[in-house]
Design a protein around this motif. Structure first.
Motif, PDB file in Angstrom:
ATOM      1  N   PRO A  80       0.818  -1.208   0.000  1.00  0.00           N
ATOM      2  CA  PRO A  80       0.000   0.000   0.000  1.00  0.00           C
ATOM      3  C   PRO A  80       0.851   1.256   0.000  1.00  0.00           C
ATOM      4  N   ALA A  81       0.193   2.388  -0.218  1.00  0.00           N
ATOM      5  CA  ALA A  81       0.912   3.664  -0.244  1.00  0.00           C
ATOM      6  C   ALA A  81       1.629   3.912   1.081  1.00  0.00           C
ATOM      7  N   GLY A  82       0.995   3.515   2.191  1.00  0.00           N
ATOM      8  CA  GLY A  82       1.640   3.676   3.494  1.00  0.00           C
ATOM      9  C   GLY A  82       2.926   2.885   3.581  1.00  0.00           C
ATOM     10  N   GLY A  83       2.947   1.694   2.970  1.00  0.00           N
ATOM     11  CA  GLY A  83       4.147   0.874   2.983  1.00  0.00           C
ATOM     12  C   GLY A  83       5.262   1.491   2.157  1.00  0.00           C
TER      13      GLY A  83
ATOM     14  N   ILE B 174       8.288   5.048  22.968  1.00  0.00           N
ATOM     15  CA  ILE B 174       6.888   4.902  22.591  1.00  0.00           C
ATOM     16  C   ILE B 174       5.954   5.024  23.787  1.00  0.00           C
ATOM     17  N   GLY B 175       6.506   5.116  24.996  1.00  0.00           N
ATOM     18  CA  GLY B 175       5.679   5.344  26.175  1.00  0.00           C
ATOM     19  C   GLY B 175       5.275   6.798  26.339  1.00  0.00           C
ATOM     20  N   HIS B 176       5.820   7.689  25.498  1.00  0.00           N
ATOM     21  CA  HIS B 176       5.472   9.107  25.520  1.00  0.00           C
ATOM     22  C   HIS B 176       5.093   9.515  24.098  1.00  0.00           C
ATOM     23  N   TRP B 177       4.067  10.332  23.985  1.00  0.00           N
ATOM     24  CA  TRP B 177       3.574  10.633  22.643  1.00  0.00           C
ATOM     25  C   TRP B 177       4.626  11.318  21.787  1.00  0.00           C
ATOM     26  N   LYS B 178       5.498  12.123  22.385  1.00  0.00           N
ATOM     27  CA  LYS B 178       6.539  12.785  21.610  1.00  0.00           C
ATOM     28  C   LYS B 178       7.558  11.787  21.063  1.00  0.00           C
ATOM     29  N   GLY B 179       7.725  10.662  21.784  1.00  0.00           N
ATOM     30  CA  GLY B 179       8.706   9.682  21.366  1.00  0.00           C
ATOM     31  C   GLY B 179       8.398   9.054  20.025  1.00  0.00           C
ATOM     32  N   TRP B 180       7.114   9.016  19.628  1.00  0.00           N
ATOM     33  CA  TRP B 180       6.746   8.439  18.337  1.00  0.00           C
ATOM     34  C   TRP B 180       7.301   9.272  17.187  1.00  0.00           C
ATOM     35  N   TRP B 181       7.516  10.551  17.410  1.00  0.00           N
ATOM     36  CA  TRP B 181       8.097  11.421  16.383  1.00  0.00           C
ATOM     37  C   TRP B 181       9.624  11.528  16.518  1.00  0.00           C
ATOM     38  N   LYS B 182      10.145  11.269  17.720  1.00  0.00           N
ATOM     39  CA  LYS B 182      11.583  11.388  17.935  1.00  0.00           C
ATOM     40  C   LYS B 182      12.332  10.138  17.500  1.00  0.00           C
ATOM     41  N   ASN B 183      11.768   8.972  17.772  1.00  0.00           N
ATOM     42  CA  ASN B 183      12.433   7.712  17.482  1.00  0.00           C
ATOM     43  C   ASN B 183      12.204   7.323  16.018  1.00  0.00           C
ATOM     44  N   ARG B 184      13.267   7.003  15.308  1.00  0.00           N
ATOM     45  CA  ARG B 184      13.153   6.731  13.874  1.00  0.00           C
ATOM     46  C   ARG B 184      12.384   5.448  13.572  1.00  0.00           C
ATOM     47  N   VAL B 185      12.501   4.447  14.438  1.00  0.00           N
ATOM     48  CA  VAL B 185      11.738   3.206  14.234  1.00  0.00           C
ATOM     49  C   VAL B 185      10.250   3.485  14.424  1.00  0.00           C
ATOM     50  N   ALA B 186       9.902   4.137  15.533  1.00  0.00           N
ATOM     51  CA  ALA B 186       8.501   4.446  15.817  1.00  0.00           C
ATOM     52  C   ALA B 186       7.914   5.379  14.761  1.00  0.00           C
ATOM     53  N   ARG B 187       8.708   6.339  14.306  1.00  0.00           N
ATOM     54  CA  ARG B 187       8.213   7.291  13.308  1.00  0.00           C
ATOM     55  C   ARG B 187       7.934   6.597  11.979  1.00  0.00           C
ATOM     56  N   THR B 188       8.725   5.602  11.658  1.00  0.00           N
ATOM     57  CA  THR B 188       8.472   4.847  10.427  1.00  0.00           C
ATOM     58  C   THR B 188       7.143   4.102  10.511  1.00  0.00           C
ATOM     59  N   LEU B 189       6.870   3.461  11.659  1.00  0.00           N
ATOM     60  CA  LEU B 189       5.583   2.783  11.848  1.00  0.00           C
ATOM     61  C   LEU B 189       4.433   3.777  11.833  1.00  0.00           C
ATOM     62  N   LEU B 190       4.639   4.942  12.468  1.00  0.00           N
ATOM     63  CA  LEU B 190       3.613   5.985  12.483  1.00  0.00           C
ATOM     64  C   LEU B 190       3.347   6.471  11.069  1.00  0.00           C
ATOM     65  N   ASN B 191       4.405   6.617  10.282  1.00  0.00           N
ATOM     66  CA  ASN B 191       4.261   7.034   8.895  1.00  0.00           C
ATOM     67  C   ASN B 191       3.389   6.053   8.130  1.00  0.00           C
ATOM     68  N   PHE B 192       3.620   4.761   8.344  1.00  0.00           N
ATOM     69  CA  PHE B 192       2.841   3.728   7.662  1.00  0.00           C
ATOM     70  C   PHE B 192       1.352   3.881   7.962  1.00  0.00           C
ATOM     71  N   PHE B 193       1.007   4.034   9.233  1.00  0.00           N
ATOM     72  CA  PHE B 193      -0.407   4.100   9.615  1.00  0.00           C
ATOM     73  C   PHE B 193      -1.073   5.385   9.137  1.00  0.00           C
ATOM     74  N   LEU B 194      -0.417   6.517   9.302  1.00  0.00           N
ATOM     75  CA  LEU B 194      -1.043   7.789   8.949  1.00  0.00           C
ATOM     76  C   LEU B 194      -1.188   7.948   7.441  1.00  0.00           C
ATOM     77  N   VAL B 195      -0.207   7.475   6.675  1.00  0.00           N
ATOM     78  CA  VAL B 195      -0.331   7.540   5.217  1.00  0.00           C
ATOM     79  C   VAL B 195      -1.437   6.596   4.737  1.00  0.00           C
ATOM     80  N   SER B 196      -1.520   5.406   5.332  1.00  0.00           N
ATOM     81  CA  SER B 196      -2.579   4.468   4.963  1.00  0.00           C
ATOM     82  C   SER B 196      -3.954   5.048   5.271  1.00  0.00           C
ATOM     83  N   MET B 197      -4.091   5.664   6.443  1.00  0.00           N
ATOM     84  CA  MET B 197      -5.358   6.306   6.797  1.00  0.00           C
ATOM     85  C   MET B 197      -5.657   7.472   5.875  1.00  0.00           C
ATOM     86  N   GLY B 198      -4.628   8.272   5.555  1.00  0.00           N
ATOM     87  CA  GLY B 198      -4.823   9.404   4.657  1.00  0.00           C
ATOM     88  C   GLY B 198      -5.275   8.965   3.280  1.00  0.00           C
TER      89      GLY B 198
END
Length: 411
Positions: free
Chosen positions: A343-346, A370-394
């Protein structure tokens, strides 16, 4: 066949008030200890039982992947993000990380590692040269069966509960964790849970009770040299009552039952049919617009590109994606109907992982971040997963928005 069961009398010190049941079946005594997975006293109870009694095997509420992760806590640092995204496992990985983060937060309050009682059981078996039985169902299978067992709207509640467990910062008293080992409290809590979502309760609790009982019977039946007399079984307290009942009463073939409960349910087809139907209607409308007027058809096609690509790119932007991953999301989303597979998110997430390759420090800090909401944007692994979900939803939002706009403008 003897199926009698007795409740362990209260002892002193480490076994005081610990929920223990002894089930006798087919000449084997199963000593079943119910634990809380972040409880210090649970770990001490495991160690005390191994020291005081003689066992011929040790069984733990772990699957092979969880046991490997517990033996080698650094193993997750070797995960290949590209393969995870390509194989469609991003959701399972994210859910597992969220659950482990919540358990770690509780454990950090009391200076004990998550699942320390399971690790103590494994180490005790290793040091005594005893067979170790991994009797739980694979965590990925359990999550998939739980996900497919509930309806569309209930899934949002499940996701909300996972997120709340991560971002809730209130400390939990250790006395409350210890209360989880009281059978009456567990029964009432699970009864309330079941009344709210019986399918979810069945997937997360009841099926695993039956599965672990079947695995115990299967392992016991496989020991034919007559040396098996007593087995220590270490499980979460929430499974104590159900597992023991199955162990006393079940007459099914254990291997067949375990295989049936390990089966991954087929994915529902209606979401794909709905999405395919929407795309067919939209492109039929675009074709009709071109038939009526070239300019109208061009506007409709441009609307499809801007809506789908725009919302997908917005998802990448909100995720803090690199400009390259934002552009890849914009390009991949409009051609999704003509590009089956990832998918586009992938595509956007893999671009993000390629441009901003996760560092060793990102894996080291992943569970904490990932225990703090800011960490999802700071950590490159978490941000990649977040990118997948938000692009798929978009992409999904863009498709429906484009469809509504095009149908409204053409007809």
């Amino acid at each position: 066949m003897s199926l009698e069961s007795t409740i362990e009398p209260i002892a002193q010190d480490a076994l005081h008030d610990q929920p223990i049941e002894r089930v006798h079946r087919d000449g084997v005594e199963f000593v079943v200890l119910g634990t809380a997975h972040v409880s210090r006293s649970s770990m001490e109870a495991v160690q005390t039982l191994l020291e005081r009694e003689s066992f011929d095997a040790v069984a733990v509420e772990l699957c092979a992947s969880r046991a490997q992760g517990m033996r080698d806590p650094e193993a997750f640092k070797q995960m290949d993000l590209f393969q995870i995204i390509r194989q469609g496992k991003a959701g399972m990985v994210a859910a597992s990380l969220v659950l482990s983060s919540f358990q770690k937060r509780l454990a950090d309050q009391y200076g004990i590692q998550p699942g320390a009682e399971m690790k103590a059981a494994m180490e005790g078996a290793d040091s005594r040269g005893l067979p170790l039985w991994l009797i739980d169902r694979e965590v990925g299978t359990t999550l998939k069966r739980a996900w497919h067992s509930v309806g569309f709207w209930q899934r949002f509640g499940l996701l909300g509960g996972l997120l709340a467990s991560v971002f809730e910062r209130e400390d939990i008293e250790e006395s409350e964790i210890e209360k989880l080992k009281q059978g009456d409290m567990l029964e009432s809590a699970f009864s309330e849970f079941a009344s709210e979502s019986a399918p979810l309760y069945r997937s997360l609790i009841a099926e695993r009770d039956a599965f672990m009982s079947a695995r115990l019977r299967e392992e016991a039946a496989g020991t034919t040299d007559g040396t098996l007399r007593r087995v220590l079984v270490v499980i979460g307290a929430g499974h104590l009552k159900g597992l023991c009942e199955h162990l006393r009463n079940d007459r099914t073939d254990p291997a067949a039952e375990a295989a049936e409960l390990s089966r991954t349910p087929p994915k529902a087809r209606w979401p794909k049919w709905l999405a395919a139907g929407l795309v067919l209607v939209v492109f039929a409308a675009i074709a009709w617009a071109f038939h009526r007027n070239t300019a109208l058809g061009t506007q409709a096609l441009l609307a499809w590109v801007l809506f789908t690509g725009g919302f997908a790119a917005l998802g990448a932007l909100i995720a803090g994606g690199h400009p390259a991953s934002i552009v890849s999301a914009f390009i991949a989303a409009p051609i999704k109907p003509f590009r089956p597979g990832i998918p586009a998110g992938g595509i956007s997430a893999m671009t993000e992982a390629w441009v901003r390759r996760p560092r060793v420090a990102d894996f080291d800090a992943l569970r904490d971040d990932i225990g703090h909401w800011k960490g999802w944007w700071k950590n490159r692994v978490a941000r990649t997963l977040l990118n997948f979900f938000l692009v798929s939803m978009g992409t999904i939002v863009g498709e429906y928005s484009a469809g509504i706009h095009i149908l409204h403008s053409v007809f």
